[in-house]
Design a protein around this motif. Structure first.
Motif, PDB file in Angstrom:
ATOM      1  N   GLN A  69      21.422  39.997  92.447  1.00  0.00           N
ATOM      2  CA  GLN A  69      21.305  39.633  93.850  1.00  0.00           C
ATOM      3  C   GLN A  69      20.806  38.202  93.973  1.00  0.00           C
ATOM      4  OE1 GLN A  69      18.981  43.469  94.624  1.00  0.00           O
ATOM      5  NE2 GLN A  69      19.992  43.139  96.578  1.00  0.00           N
ATOM      6  N   SER A  70      20.905  37.681  95.161  1.00  0.00           N
ATOM      7  CA  SER A  70      20.519  36.293  95.392  1.00  0.00           C
ATOM      8  C   SER A  70      19.754  36.189  96.712  1.00  0.00           C
ATOM      9  CB  SER A  70      21.762  35.399  95.437  1.00  0.00           C
ATOM     10  OG  SER A  70      22.640  35.834  96.466  1.00  0.00           O
ATOM     11  N   LEU A  71      19.071  35.067  96.861  1.00  0.00           N
ATOM     12  CA  LEU A  71      18.315  34.811  98.087  1.00  0.00           C
ATOM     13  C   LEU A  71      19.278  34.476  99.212  1.00  0.00           C
ATOM     14  CD1 LEU A  71      15.427  34.316  99.307  1.00  0.00           C
ATOM     15  CD2 LEU A  71      15.770  31.905  98.711  1.00  0.00           C
ATOM     16  N   ARG A  74      10.943  24.490  99.846  1.00  0.00           N
ATOM     17  CA  ARG A  74      11.837  24.091  98.763  1.00  0.00           C
ATOM     18  C   ARG A  74      12.365  25.307  98.021  1.00  0.00           C
ATOM     19  NH1 ARG A  74      10.022  21.260  93.174  1.00  0.00           N
ATOM     20  NH2 ARG A  74      12.100  20.993  92.248  1.00  0.00           N
ATOM     21  N   VAL A  75      13.665  25.289  97.716  1.00  0.00           N
ATOM     22  CA  VAL A  75      14.318  26.345  96.950  1.00  0.00           C
ATOM     23  C   VAL A  75      14.907  25.728  95.693  1.00  0.00           C
ATOM     24  CG1 VAL A  75      16.194  28.027  96.932  1.00  0.00           C
ATOM     25  CG2 VAL A  75      14.819  27.729  98.995  1.00  0.00           C
ATOM     26  N   GLN A  76      14.686  26.374  94.550  1.00  0.00           N
ATOM     27  CA  GLN A  76      15.214  25.893  93.276  1.00  0.00           C
ATOM     28  C   GLN A  76      15.828  27.060  92.521  1.00  0.00           C
ATOM     29  OE1 GLN A  76      12.548  23.413  90.876  1.00  0.00           O
ATOM     30  NE2 GLN A  76      13.222  24.517  89.048  1.00  0.00           N
ATOM     31  N   ASP A  77      17.048  26.873  92.055  1.00  0.00           N
ATOM     32  CA  ASP A  77      17.760  27.924  91.312  1.00  0.00           C
ATOM     33  C   ASP A  77      17.782  29.249  92.077  1.00  0.00           C
ATOM     34  OD1 ASP A  77      18.181  26.133  89.194  1.00  0.00           O
ATOM     35  OD2 ASP A  77      16.284  26.679  88.253  1.00  0.00           O
ATOM     36  N   GLY A  78      17.931  29.142  93.388  1.00  0.00           N
ATOM     37  CA  GLY A  78      18.069  30.338  94.199  1.00  0.00           C
ATOM     38  C   GLY A  78      16.782  31.076  94.494  1.00  0.00           C
ATOM     39  N   ARG A  79      15.629  30.468  94.231  1.00  0.00           N
ATOM     40  CA  ARG A  79      14.336  31.094  94.527  1.00  0.00           C
ATOM     41  C   ARG A  79      13.427  30.082  95.228  1.00  0.00           C
ATOM     42  NH1 ARG A  79      13.525  36.031  91.387  1.00  0.00           N
ATOM     43  NH2 ARG A  79      15.578  36.488  90.499  1.00  0.00           N
ATOM     44  N   ILE A  80      12.520  30.600  96.058  1.00  0.00           N
ATOM     45  CA  ILE A  80      11.563  29.734  96.739  1.00  0.00           C
ATOM     46  C   ILE A  80      10.519  29.251  95.745  1.00  0.00           C
ATOM     47  CG2 ILE A  80       9.817  29.619  98.564  1.00  0.00           C
ATOM     48  CD1 ILE A  80      11.363  31.814 100.021  1.00  0.00           C
ATOM     49  N   VAL A  81      10.249  27.973  95.752  1.00  0.00           N
ATOM     50  CA  VAL A  81       9.287  27.375  94.825  1.00  0.00           C
ATOM     51  C   VAL A  81       7.873  27.543  95.395  1.00  0.00           C
ATOM     52  CG1 VAL A  81       8.521  25.231  93.730  1.00  0.00           C
ATOM     53  CG2 VAL A  81      10.974  25.707  93.993  1.00  0.00           C
ATOM     54  N   VAL A  82       6.974  28.074  94.572  1.00  0.00           N
ATOM     55  CA  VAL A  82       5.580  28.239  94.991  1.00  0.00           C
ATOM     56  C   VAL A  82       4.659  27.704  93.906  1.00  0.00           C
ATOM     57  CG1 VAL A  82       6.044  30.260  96.441  1.00  0.00           C
ATOM     58  CG2 VAL A  82       5.444  30.597  94.039  1.00  0.00           C
ATOM     59  N   THR A 104       3.979  27.478  99.388  1.00  0.00           N
ATOM     60  CA  THR A 104       5.269  26.801  99.344  1.00  0.00           C
ATOM     61  C   THR A 104       5.058  25.322  99.644  1.00  0.00           C
ATOM     62  OG1 THR A 104       5.838  27.008 101.698  1.00  0.00           O
ATOM     63  CG2 THR A 104       6.301  28.917 100.273  1.00  0.00           C
ATOM     64  N   THR A 105       6.150  24.595  99.782  1.00  0.00           N
ATOM     65  CA  THR A 105       6.050  23.171 100.092  1.00  0.00           C
ATOM     66  C   THR A 105       5.746  22.924 101.565  1.00  0.00           C
ATOM     67  OG1 THR A 105       8.468  23.158 100.328  1.00  0.00           O
ATOM     68  CG2 THR A 105       7.554  22.429  98.211  1.00  0.00           C
ATOM     69  N   LEU A 106       5.722  23.984 102.380  1.00  0.00           N
ATOM     70  CA  LEU A 106       5.380  23.834 103.796  1.00  0.00           C
ATOM     71  C   LEU A 106       3.940  24.270 104.020  1.00  0.00           C
ATOM     72  CD1 LEU A 106       8.507  25.221 105.702  1.00  0.00           C
ATOM     73  CD2 LEU A 106       7.928  22.839 105.174  1.00  0.00           C
ATOM     74  N   PRO A 107       3.135  23.472 104.703  1.00  0.00           N
ATOM     75  CA  PRO A 107       1.756  23.874 104.990  1.00  0.00           C
ATOM     76  C   PRO A 107       1.725  25.180 105.782  1.00  0.00           C
ATOM     77  CG  PRO A 107       2.082  21.544 105.474  1.00  0.00           C
ATOM     78  CD  PRO A 107       3.434  22.103 105.199  1.00  0.00           C
ATOM     79  N   GLY A 108       0.840  26.076 105.358  1.00  0.00           N
ATOM     80  CA  GLY A 108       0.672  27.331 106.058  1.00  0.00           C
ATOM     81  C   GLY A 108       1.730  28.372 105.773  1.00  0.00           C
ATOM     82  N   VAL A 109       2.675  28.072 104.911  1.00  0.00           N
ATOM     83  CA  VAL A 109       3.737  29.025 104.561  1.00  0.00           C
ATOM     84  C   VAL A 109       3.605  29.393 103.092  1.00  0.00           C
ATOM     85  CG1 VAL A 109       6.218  29.445 104.437  1.00  0.00           C
ATOM     86  CG2 VAL A 109       5.277  28.099 106.318  1.00  0.00           C
ATOM     87  N   GLY A 111       6.962  37.698  95.538  1.00  0.00           N
ATOM     88  CA  GLY A 111       7.912  38.776  95.262  1.00  0.00           C
ATOM     89  C   GLY A 111       9.209  38.246  94.684  1.00  0.00           C
ATOM     90  N   ASP A 112      10.275  39.012  94.827  1.00  0.00           N
ATOM     91  CA  ASP A 112      11.537  38.673  94.190  1.00  0.00           C
ATOM     92  C   ASP A 112      12.150  37.378  94.691  1.00  0.00           C
ATOM     93  OD1 ASP A 112      11.183  41.048  92.897  1.00  0.00           O
ATOM     94  OD2 ASP A 112      12.867  42.099  93.836  1.00  0.00           O
ATOM     95  N   CYS A 113      11.773  36.923  95.897  1.00  0.00           N
ATOM     96  CA  CYS A 113      12.359  35.692  96.428  1.00  0.00           C
ATOM     97  C   CYS A 113      11.796  34.449  95.759  1.00  0.00           C
ATOM     98  CB  CYS A 113      12.172  35.612  97.947  1.00  0.00           C
ATOM     99  SG  CYS A 113      10.457  35.424  98.492  1.00  0.00           S
ATOM    100  N   THR A 114      10.775  34.602  94.922  1.00  0.00           N
ATOM    101  CA  THR A 114      10.194  33.474  94.203  1.00  0.00           C
ATOM    102  C   THR A 114      10.493  33.606  92.710  1.00  0.00           C
ATOM    103  OG1 THR A 114       8.064  34.599  93.953  1.00  0.00           O
ATOM    104  CG2 THR A 114       8.354  33.206  95.884  1.00  0.00           C
ATOM    105  N   ILE A 115      10.270  32.540  91.978  1.00  0.00           N
ATOM    106  CA  ILE A 115      10.571  32.528  90.549  1.00  0.00           C
ATOM    107  C   ILE A 115       9.614  33.449  89.811  1.00  0.00           C
ATOM    108  CG2 ILE A 115      10.665  31.070  88.488  1.00  0.00           C
ATOM    109  CD1 ILE A 115      11.314  28.716  90.401  1.00  0.00           C
ATOM    110  N   GLY A 116      10.155  34.304  88.950  1.00  0.00           N
ATOM    111  CA  GLY A 116       9.341  35.245  88.189  1.00  0.00           C
ATOM    112  C   GLY A 116      10.078  36.547  87.961  1.00  0.00           C
TER     113      GLY A 116
END
Length: 462
Positions: free
Chosen positions: A379-381, A392-400, A406-411, A415-420
């Protein structure tokens, strides 16, 4: 001609038996005997192997002295979804693989997962809740996604006294536990009972039927809440890459499992000959459940060797026990369609190349008859809402970064939407840790007159 896909292949009693608890819990005596096998290691390697860091020797010791409530509290302090994790997580490659018993009795670690289930099941049967909501802070946090990461984040935030609103596209919270895991793993509506237990802390409101980008936007959430946690999962489905892949008899395995989990078993439709394409736990879950629904032949086909399958050896053995045939080193080449009806799948045979990548011989292949194909090829984001700034999204996952920032303040995200690793227990850890990060940022914002320690608002409200 119509495809041979139907419901009611088995009687209700057969279906009830097939979808009962695959691995029933331990009795009190069985749990006591198993707990006594533990060495209660001081520097326990099993703790290091647990993504949520549960103090495993300590909770097992509590079971050994007949204190299941104490054991449950130790587990749930670290992992509020410890009951479902005990059932669905691959403990055999996590904590149990690191158990020191494996060096003494090969293949006989302490049954940590079963003991964890014993303690958490005991707790859920009690009237009292082990956690209370903290003193209200007046802060409001939006959580997008009611799966394990979102629920774990919401619970920890409620413990800290914050108000939480959880948005999800489904009618019920739970995410993959509710809709995407084999029914026999979470039998007797356990996923819903665990959600009810978690939500009993108070301070959490669930908003059903809300999708990011359709009903809500990240920009609007950032404007209305003090922080946002994204627990979106991976809702997109990778394409099969074959002509006629849109045929109605070619079905996404996750959608197949969701349909099965959302209605009575007798209403679930399945083919007589089913081919499952993929090599992960979703592929195994779909294949086994197709057999349990009454499919006469189920074949799981994977493009590489078994050692490359993400499904664990135990999952593969479970598939074979349920008469699922597993074939490896084969790639789907063509769907065989006759007058619009699926008749089979043509595969190319493969072998490992010099660099380990599969090589397929266009002159060598085989055909599997099929009236249903279940694709479990990953599956994909889904695309994020295009309105306003996006993380920011890298390789189909949200970068944290640490704490799920994330790269946005306050966000924040997890889970699966991030790298890991895409594991329930990892999602729970992400949600828990992000909640603590959010709590610390909001507390810092208050101390700094609306500014967090980095000089940025903790959310649009600061």
């Amino acid at each position: 001609m119509m495809p041979d896909i139907a419901c009611g292949r088995l009687t209700e009693s057969q279906l009830e038996r097939n979808f009962s608890d695959a691995h029933p819990g331990l009795t009190r005596d069985q749990a006591a005997l198993e707990a006594e096998r533990c060495f209660y290691c001081h520097d326990a390697p099993c703790i290091e192997a647990c993504p949520t860091g549960i103090d495993i020797p300590r909770f097992i010791k509590a079971i050994a002295v007949d204190n299941p409530g104490g054991a449950a509290r130790i587990i749930l302090d670290a992992n509020i979804l410890g009951g479902s994790c005990a059932r669905v997580c691959p403990t055999e490659i996590l904590c149990e693989q690191r158990c020191v018993h494996t060096a003494i009795e090969s293949g006989r670690p302490v049954r940590i997962g079963a003991l964890q289930r014993h303690a958490t099941d005991w707790q859920m049967e009690q009237d009292d809740h082990p956690f209370t909501r903290g003193e209200p802070t007046g802060k409001r946090i939006a959580v997008v996604g009611a799966g394990p990461a979102g629920l774990a984040c919401a619970h920890r935030l409620a413990m800290r006294g914050h108000e939480v609103v959880v948005f999800d596209r489904h009618e019920r919270p739970g995410g993959l536990n509710q809709y995407g895991v084999a029914a026999y793993k979470l039998a007797d509506d356990f996923a819903q009972r665990e959600v009810d237990f978690l939500m009993a802390i108070g301070g959490i409101r669930f908003e059903a039927g809300c999708s990011l980008g359709r009903d809500i936007t990240l920009a609007s959430l950032r404007n209305a809440y003090d922080a946002v946690f994204l627990a979106l999962g991976l809702g997109g489905v990778r394409a099969l890459g074959l002509d006629n892949a849109q045929n109605p008899s070619v079905i996404d395995a996750v959608a197949f499992i969701e349909a099965l989990r959302s209605a009575p078993y007798r209403q679930a439709r399945v083919g007589r000959r089913v081919v499952v394409i993929g090599g992960g736990n979703t592929a195994i879950d779909a294949a086994v459940q197709a057999r349990l629904l009454g499919a006469e032949e189920v074949t799981l086909v994977y493009r590489r060797g078994t050692e490359s399958m993400s499904a664990t050896p135990e999952e593969r053995d479970w598939a074979r026990v349920n008469d699922v045939t597993i074939r490896v080193w084969a790639r789907p080449d063509r769907l065989l369609i006759e007058n619009g009806t699926l008749r089979g799948v043509s595969f190319l045979r493969g072998r490992p190349g010099p660099d380990g990548a599969p090589l397929y011989d266009p002159e060598a292949g085989f055909v599997l008859e099929a009236d249903m194909v279940l694709k479990a090829i990953g599956q994909s984001l889904l695309p994020l809402s295009p309105e306003g700034e996006m993380p920011r999204v890298q390789d189909g996952r949200i970068v944290v970064t640490q704490g799920g920032r994330t790269t946005l303040p306050g966000v924040y995200a997890g889970g699966d939407c991030t790298i890991g690793a895409d594991l329930t227990v990892v999602a729970v850890r992400d949600g828990r840790d992000a909640a603590e990060s959010i709590h610390a940022a909001l507390a810092g914002a208050v101390r700094n007159n609306g500014q967090d320690p980095d000089g940025k608002g903790a959310g649009s409200h600061g």
